[in-house]
Design a protein around this motif. Structure first.
Motif, short mmCIF file in Angstrom:
data_model
loop_
_atom_site.label_atom_id
_atom_site.label_comp_id
_atom_site.label_asym_id
_atom_site.label_seq_id
_atom_site.Cartn_x
_atom_site.Cartn_y
_atom_site.Cartn_z
N TYR A 6 -27.70 -23.81 -3.71
CA TYR A 6 -26.78 -24.89 -4.10
C TYR A 6 -27.21 -26.17 -3.39
N MET A 7 -27.59 -27.18 -4.17
CA MET A 7 -27.98 -28.46 -3.58
C MET A 7 -26.76 -29.28 -3.19
N ASP A 8 -25.62 -28.99 -3.78
CA ASP A 8 -24.34 -29.60 -3.44
C ASP A 8 -24.35 -31.12 -3.57
N THR A 9 -24.95 -31.61 -4.65
CA THR A 9 -25.05 -33.06 -4.84
C THR A 9 -23.74 -33.71 -5.24
N LYS A 10 -22.70 -32.91 -5.45
CA LYS A 10 -21.37 -33.47 -5.72
C LYS A 10 -20.78 -34.03 -4.42
N ARG A 11 -21.11 -33.38 -3.30
CA ARG A 11 -20.56 -33.79 -1.99
C ARG A 11 -21.57 -34.53 -1.13
N PHE A 12 -22.86 -34.21 -1.30
CA PHE A 12 -23.91 -34.83 -0.49
C PHE A 12 -24.87 -35.55 -1.43
N TYR A 13 -25.08 -36.81 -1.21
CA TYR A 13 -25.95 -37.58 -2.07
C TYR A 13 -26.46 -38.80 -1.32
N GLY A 14 -27.33 -39.49 -1.93
CA GLY A 14 -27.93 -40.67 -1.33
C GLY A 14 -29.43 -40.54 -1.32
N ASP A 15 -30.09 -41.64 -1.10
CA ASP A 15 -31.55 -41.67 -1.16
C ASP A 15 -32.19 -40.70 -0.18
N LYS A 16 -31.70 -40.66 1.07
CA LYS A 16 -32.30 -39.79 2.08
C LYS A 16 -32.14 -38.32 1.70
N TYR A 17 -30.96 -37.97 1.20
CA TYR A 17 -30.71 -36.57 0.81
C TYR A 17 -31.60 -36.18 -0.36
N PHE A 18 -31.69 -37.03 -1.37
CA PHE A 18 -32.52 -36.73 -2.53
C PHE A 18 -34.01 -36.67 -2.17
N GLU A 19 -34.44 -37.49 -1.22
CA GLU A 19 -35.83 -37.42 -0.76
C GLU A 19 -36.11 -36.06 -0.15
N LYS A 20 -35.17 -35.55 0.65
CA LYS A 20 -35.35 -34.23 1.26
C LYS A 20 -35.43 -33.14 0.20
N PHE A 56 -36.40 -33.46 -2.95
CA PHE A 56 -37.66 -33.58 -3.69
C PHE A 56 -38.85 -33.07 -2.87
N LYS A 57 -38.78 -33.21 -1.54
CA LYS A 57 -39.86 -32.68 -0.70
C LYS A 57 -39.89 -31.16 -0.74
N VAL A 58 -38.72 -30.56 -0.80
CA VAL A 58 -38.64 -29.10 -0.83
C VAL A 58 -39.13 -28.57 -2.18
N VAL A 59 -38.75 -29.24 -3.25
CA VAL A 59 -39.12 -28.80 -4.59
C VAL A 59 -40.56 -29.16 -4.82
#
Length: 84
Positions: free
Chosen positions: A65-79, A81-84
């Motif tokens: 679960y990436m939980d992008t409903k509760r956690f979001y923002g450029d830094k979170y999405f960068e992390k 994308f690095k994992v994927v």
């Protein structure tokens, strides 16, 4: 939402079609945008498992679960994308 469904479908097809040497069980990763407990997310996981129920003994499920409903923002999405 549509993109997430496409990713899940692709993973299902890809994982079920790959021969795994030395292992009997197929591994399926279910990657969700939102969190466990959200009815939409839970229904998708349930639908996948219900559909593949005849193959249940041959499958190991891994659910993230990436939980992008509760956690979001450029830094979170960068992390992510690095994992994927």
């Amino acid at each position: 939402m549509f993109r997430n469904c496409l990713i899940i479908i692709f993973l299902l097809i890809f994982c079920l079609s790959l021969p795994v040497q030395g292992q009997n069980k197929k591994k399926i990763l279910i990657l969700n945008s939102y969190h466990q407990g959200l009815s939409w997310t839970d229904n998708i996981v349930k639908g996948i498992k219900d559909t593949l129920k005849p193959l249940d003994s041959e499958i190991d499920y891994y659910i993230e679960y990436m939980d992008t409903k509760r956690f979001y923002g450029d830094k979170y999405f960068e992390k992510i994308f690095k994992v994927v």
